[in-house]
Design an enzyme around this catalytic site. Structure first.
Site, short mmCIF file in Angstrom:
data_model
loop_
_atom_site.label_atom_id
_atom_site.label_comp_id
_atom_site.label_asym_id
_atom_site.label_seq_id
_atom_site.Cartn_x
_atom_site.Cartn_y
_atom_site.Cartn_z
N GLU A 174 0.83 -1.21 0.00
CA GLU A 174 0.00 0.00 0.00
C GLU A 174 0.86 1.26 0.00
O GLU A 174 0.55 2.24 -0.67
CB GLU A 174 -0.97 -0.05 1.19
CG GLU A 174 -1.97 -1.20 1.01
CD GLU A 174 -3.03 -1.32 2.10
OE1 GLU A 174 -2.79 -0.83 3.23
OE2 GLU A 174 -4.09 -1.90 1.82
N GLN A 323 -8.94 -8.01 12.39
CA GLN A 323 -10.08 -8.90 12.56
C GLN A 323 -9.92 -9.93 13.68
O GLN A 323 -10.77 -10.04 14.54
CB GLN A 323 -10.43 -9.58 11.23
CG GLN A 323 -11.50 -8.83 10.44
CD GLN A 323 -12.77 -8.61 11.25
OE1 GLN A 323 -13.28 -9.50 11.93
NE2 GLN A 323 -13.26 -7.39 11.21
#
Lengths: 436, 436
Positions: A174, A323
């Site tokens: 990213e 998560q």
């Protein structure tokens, strides 16, 4: 610490990351005294740190005051503290602001950059695991371009305009993508007197594919996206050393770059008193059973990056991502209530909601349990999911507006050197890095 | 500095504040080579710094990259540089990145906090003239409240929760008002275990009214607003010294406070080579004629806070605010063109557009040339005017959204200790303050 005695059992949580906050929220209305310790007074949304480094988002938009998350719960206490050690027998946590007794202790300290003992890279390279580190990187990048204007040495100028990003996981991918977009959209306008086409963005991955935790199609597609953006993707290459300018590798390949970002590994943040060799798994993670209990303890738990719960699907523990931490925090919250009520705890079952990475404008890769897709739609899904998990309505709105603005205008306006990194802090570099 | 030779006359501007930017914009399309030097790579909107200090706005929202202001103008050059001195005869500016020759030089260096030689106050107190300083203050305030939780000494706790703001100008008034709102709306929720009603906000003014540059009705009304908010307004009181805890004054009044903010004076930022006694007026300002020319020079000009143009209405120079700087920058821009073209320059005429200050939610005072009003409408005018003068569309939108959010929710979410001030920087305090 001036925390009142209570008839409720006392739960001490170390760390206000995804896991710690999820757990605290679960317990906030229960009959427990919850004490959250963190060395920062805010929760920060790590997945977007690279956007802070590249001027796309303001740092405050991805941080959220911990006190605000749990406002209005009378049994909840936050203390800004650094944990020094734990006495597991006496059930004390020792911190820089005093000691505190616990009935239940939850270690949610997360992970930190792992330089694998390479001091050169640690002191001369940059990490991106906290907001101050991300701001340091932002300053350095901008300072290097200002510096590039001043030199007549072409070698030096190219090095000042070039980047080596070590590690092909989501962070490295990213960041590389964002830098490539800056190179294309912003640098030529901001620095018309530099030949910014010479800026090189190198992404170095030791394995044979980037995004190794994702599907092969995601890896392949992400690599295509990066190359389309002009990023040089290097696979099967290991960075060995860095002297502040020259990056050496395990092959003949060398890079000249004034900016090396190390995103090639993390290790769990362990705590004195709970760091015996037999307790630790890979990368210093604390081995826990299905109920998050640290090996050998009934009342000490670990969740998130710092915990290694070995399961069939994940023999080395769950991925070190938001998560699993959130799900573990929630499960542990329910289990602590059961434990106090004398009911049996429920083993943790991880629901894989998939993983994703964005490479740039209209470019992302998404692996869901049943679907895999890449491109524009994946990019929208990526944005939606990140907005959803960001804490705080204001943060969501501000981030959304910045994204819309950046998208329409091909811009990133937070290219500000608020705290100079290079000139002012060179001497303090280690101190600031460690203090962050 | 690697700036190409040009056949156009070279204009060097020192300082990218309101005046420098307004001037550069005026010249950007003219046949001149314009070189802007600033020690920061951004323009910052000083009138809103107090909102950064109090967590109401993100720092990046009131900063704007200088390079972006003047993107696309081929004759414009920006260099991140600290000016060391000027050789007026040889027409050189000496900086930390080299020397540069000028045909025309414009000094727009602005002003800095004036501690009037009191080193105790300088090192132990806080200033609020730059973004890093404002962030330091934000960190300190939050750290002090965290600290207040830890002590059993009531005196110490009260001192940690209390503020002394020295100087009753707009900065002091606006900061005091913002702190009062935080005390009322946020502290009780964030620190339920502290008796935050004991937090004292003291505004100390040496003269007989606050906002002395405004009308008497504005002063009176502002004082009423502040007292309604619970601020202790002290008039005819001078702060003499500060040891980090005890504030002594010219009377028997003393304050115990861990936070002293010095907003009681500024002086112009003078430059070596242009700091001869006879050139300087009050507060080190450079005496200029009606054309902004520094006394005795045809090609050296000063605008904004650093310039003292003596006029009938303003015998000590124009107010050190954004408006005079902007108007002077624009006028000088036109004049430089005239000068190059051999036409006579036009003397500067200041159009007083009024002044205003906000005290808090729905509370502001506005003095326009023909009208004076206070209260809710004044507050809306204040907001509109500040949004209008903020540079950059994105900044305006983000600031606007923050204001709407803060208004509706009675909140300020940027209460983040991103860079700890007290613990980490105590030793570096002077260095960071000076470097900012």
């Amino acid at each position: 610490m001036n925390i009142p005695q209570s008839s409720f059992p006392r739960v001490v949580i170390i760390g206000g990351g995804f896991g710690g906050i999820a757990l605290a929220k679960k317990l906030s209305k229960k009959e427990m005294q919850v004490i959250l310790l963190d060395k920062h007074n805010y929760h920060n949304f790590q997945p977007l740190l690279y956007q802070v480094s590249t001027g796309g988002l303001e740092p405050d938009s991805i941080a959220y005051p911990i006190r605000k998350v749990l406002q209005g719960y009378p049994n909840f206490f936050f203390r800004l503290a650094k944990v020094i050690g734990i006495d597991t027998k006496k059930r004390w946590v020792k911190t820089n602001i005093g000691e505190i007794k616990f009935d239940y202790l939850i270690v949610a300290t997360g992970s930190e950059t792992n330089f694998f003992g390479n001091e050169n890279i640690e002191t001369k390279g940059m990490a991106m695991k906290s907001i101050p580190q991300s701001l340091n990187l932002r300053s350095l990048i901008l300072e290097n371009f200002e510096q590039a204007l001043l030199t007549d040495d072409l070698h030096e100028r190219d090095a000042l305009m070039s980047f080596v990003i070590v590690g092909g996981g989501p962070t490295g991918v990213e960041l590389a993508g964002a830098l490539a977009e800056i190179k294309k959209g912003i640098l030529p306008k901001d620095y018309p007197d530099l030949d910014t086409r010479r800026a090189q963005i190198n992404l170095v991955q030791s394995g044979d594919r980037i995004l190794p935790a994702m599907s092969e199609v995601a890896s392949r597609k992400a690599e295509q996206f990066l190359e389309k953006l002009g990023v040089n993707v290097w696979k099967d290459l290991r960075v060995l050393d860095y002297d502040g300018n020259m990056v050496t590798t395990n092959t003949d390949t060398v890079f000249e770059s004034a900016t090396l970002v190390w995103a090639a590994g993390v290790s769990a943040v362990s705590i004195k008193g709970l760091d015996a060799k037999e307790l630790l798994g890979r990368g210093n993670r604390l081995k826990v059973n299905d109920f998050h209990q640290v090996d050998g303890f009934e009342n000490i738990f670990a969740i998130g990056d710092v915990a290694q719960m070995e399961t069939k699907a994940f023999p080395n523990g769950h991925p070190m991502m938001a998560q699993p931490a959130i799900q573990q925090g929630r499960n542990l919250g329910d289990n602590l209530v059961r434990l106090v009520e004398g009911k049996p705890m429920k083993p943790f079952v991880y629901k894989d909601k998939g993983s994703m990475a964005t490479i740039g404008r209209n470019k992302a890769v998404v692996d869901l349990p049943r679907f895999r897709f890449q491109g524009v739609f994946a990019w929208f899904v990526w944005m939606f999911v990140h907005l959803y998990f960001l804490i705080g309505f204001r943060n969501r709105v501000v981030v959304f507006i910045n994204w819309v603005y950046n998208y329409i205008r091909f811009d990133r306006e937070a290219r500000l050197i608020i705290r100079p990194y290079k000139k002012q802090n060179q001497g303090l570099k280690n101190q600031l890095k460690k203090g962050s």
